[in-house]
Design a protein around this motif. Structure first.
Motif, PDB file in Angstrom:
ATOM      1  N   LEU A 125       0.856  -1.108  -0.019  1.00  0.00           N
ATOM      2  CA  LEU A 125       0.037   0.031   0.057  1.00  0.00           C
ATOM      3  C   LEU A 125       0.777   1.255   0.251  1.00  0.00           C
ATOM      4  CD1 LEU A 125      -2.842   1.343   0.206  1.00  0.00           C
ATOM      5  CD2 LEU A 125      -2.223   1.079   2.775  1.00  0.00           C
ATOM      6  N   ASN A 126       1.868   1.345   0.711  1.00  0.00           N
ATOM      7  CA  ASN A 126       2.830   2.403   0.910  1.00  0.00           C
ATOM      8  C   ASN A 126       3.482   2.748  -0.373  1.00  0.00           C
ATOM      9  OD1 ASN A 126       1.686   2.735   3.429  1.00  0.00           O
ATOM     10  ND2 ASN A 126       3.525   1.602   4.530  1.00  0.00           N
ATOM     11  N   ALA A 127       3.584   1.672  -1.242  1.00  0.00           N
ATOM     12  CA  ALA A 127       4.463   1.748  -2.311  1.00  0.00           C
ATOM     13  C   ALA A 127       3.760   2.613  -3.407  1.00  0.00           C
ATOM     14  CB  ALA A 127       5.031   0.542  -2.861  1.00  0.00           C
ATOM     15  N   LEU A 128       2.390   2.454  -3.348  1.00  0.00           N
ATOM     16  CA  LEU A 128       1.539   2.985  -4.170  1.00  0.00           C
ATOM     17  C   LEU A 128       1.448   4.483  -4.196  1.00  0.00           C
ATOM     18  CD1 LEU A 128      -1.760   1.338  -3.513  1.00  0.00           C
ATOM     19  CD2 LEU A 128      -0.214   0.855  -5.458  1.00  0.00           C
ATOM     20  N   PRO A 129       1.661   5.260  -5.707  1.00  0.00           N
ATOM     21  CA  PRO A 129       1.404   6.789  -5.610  1.00  0.00           C
ATOM     22  C   PRO A 129       0.417   7.202  -4.772  1.00  0.00           C
ATOM     23  CG  PRO A 129       1.759   5.962  -8.134  1.00  0.00           C
ATOM     24  CD  PRO A 129       1.224   4.695  -6.865  1.00  0.00           C
ATOM     25  N   ILE A 130       0.476   8.658  -4.215  1.00  0.00           N
ATOM     26  CA  ILE A 130      -0.339   9.103  -3.269  1.00  0.00           C
ATOM     27  C   ILE A 130      -1.878   8.816  -3.704  1.00  0.00           C
ATOM     28  CG2 ILE A 130      -0.329  11.425  -4.286  1.00  0.00           C
ATOM     29  CD1 ILE A 130      -0.882  10.320  -0.472  1.00  0.00           C
ATOM     30  N   ASP A 131      -2.298   9.222  -5.124  1.00  0.00           N
ATOM     31  CA  ASP A 131      -3.826   9.248  -5.348  1.00  0.00           C
ATOM     32  C   ASP A 131      -4.485   7.912  -5.254  1.00  0.00           C
ATOM     33  OD1 ASP A 131      -4.022  11.693  -5.721  1.00  0.00           O
ATOM     34  OD2 ASP A 131      -3.660  11.894  -7.622  1.00  0.00           O
ATOM     35  N   PHE A 132      -3.608   6.898  -5.800  1.00  0.00           N
ATOM     36  CA  PHE A 132      -3.988   5.479  -5.800  1.00  0.00           C
ATOM     37  C   PHE A 132      -3.954   4.781  -4.114  1.00  0.00           C
ATOM     38  CE2 PHE A 132      -2.109   6.143  -9.980  1.00  0.00           C
ATOM     39  CZ  PHE A 132      -2.991   5.612 -10.556  1.00  0.00           C
TER      40      PHE A 132
END
Length: 200
Positions: A125-132
């Motif tokens: 989850l933390n690896a996702l870009p902020i909007d995703f």
């Protein structure tokens, strides 16, 4: 006297409507900032703004989603002011496991696997870009509907659905890269994949 009574009534309604969501708001702040101190400040500013604007809150609607929208807008404005990205240094301890309710799985094995892979899911989850990351967090952790997420993020429902689909797919790809040959992780991937078709 009438103004004082109105303010007192508003304050009492704020306590009744908004304060029960404090843990969820803090959890969302951690998801956005990845920093406990920043999350504390963000939550405090969010609640100050919410109290000041509580006359605009429509009673009977989703107060949690309303607070999330204030928090996200505050966070975005802070980023714009600083003109730099928030550095992700550690995984927020307060972030609950994705889909942590074991009752949503019919077999105990799936629930055990899910509980044992919280760290992997948090990393993904933390690896996702902020909007995703925001869309997945609001849907799969906080349980908001597509419409509520669209309101929080100020985007069309179609964009929310796209970000959820792509975000979950990126999480699955991340887990594959981290350990494709792990049997338990393969089962986690199937759980993540099963969320792709979840409705809002």
């Amino acid at each position: 006297m009438a103004i004082w009574k109105s303010r007192k009534s508003n304050s009492e309604r704020f306590k009744r409507e908004a304060l029960p969501h404090l843990d969820a708001v803090y959890r969302f702040a951690l998801t956005m900032t990845h920093d406990g101190a920043l999350a504390d400040d963000l939550v405090q500013e969010t609640y100050m703004k919410a109290l000041a604007a509580f006359d605009s809150f429509q009673e009977g609607t989703n107060c949690k989603a309303w607070l999330f929208r204030i928090l996200r807008n505050t966070f975005v404005n802070q980023i714009r002011d600083r003109r730099k990205e928030v550095v992700v240094e550690e995984i927020p301890e307060g972030l609950g496991a994705l889909w942590s309710d074991s009752s949503s799985f019919s077999d105990p094995e799936s629930a055990v696997i899910l509980a044992s892979t919280r760290q992997q899911l948090q990393n993904a989850l933390n690896a996702l870009p902020i909007d995703f990351r925001t869309a997945v967090s609001l849907s799969d952790i906080e349980g908001l509907t597509y419409q509520e997420i669209a309101d929080v993020m100020a985007t069309p429902i179609g964009t929310v659905m796209s970000r959820l689909y792509r975000g979950r797919r990126m999480m699955k790809e991340y887990l594959l890269r981290q350990g494709q040959q792990s049997n338990s992780q393969g089962k986690v991937l199937s759980l993540v994949g099963s969320k792709t078709g979840r409705g809002g």
